[in-house]
Write a protein that holds these residues in place. Sequence first.
Motif: not given
Length: 157
Positions: A29-38, A72-87
């Motif tokens: 079901s999760l081909k191409g993804y490592k357990s640690s990534e999931v 790696k997860l950002i490169k795979k398009g699974l997560i994105e980073s963000y910052q807060k206005q106050d930090n």
Amino acid sequence: MNKEEQVIMGFRDVYNKMVWLNKDKMEDSLKGYKSSEVHCIEYIEKNVDSNVTKLAESFYMTRGAISKMTKKLIKKGLIESYQKQDNKKEIYFRLTEQGKVIYKIHEDLHKEFQERDKAIFEQVTEEQFDSMLSFVEKYSRHLDAEIKKLGIDFKSE
């Protein structure tokens, strides 16, 4: 073998059987993804404002290893980073739509496995659950203290 050894061996045996039973379905079901990534995806979805430090602490990994994984997860398009206005210093992570799809597949598999194992858990009394949970918490605190004695700090590495 004394009872202490039986408990430890029992934990290990149950864990290994669960991993073995769940492995094929998870991998299919999760081909191409490592357990640690999931599991990283799962943590980010369940914990608001996840960052490298929180992930490192949760997974008992160095910040460097988590940094590598999140890149790696950002490169795979699974997560994105963000910052807060106050930090503007701290970087946080959240799932993308694609990451949410992986999260949902993983959650559905866990529900399926829970359903499979439901019969055994229905036989466990409230007192038995409380006793097991109490033991697991005590043992976990003991292991935390042992890790601390080694001087390992997953926050700063």
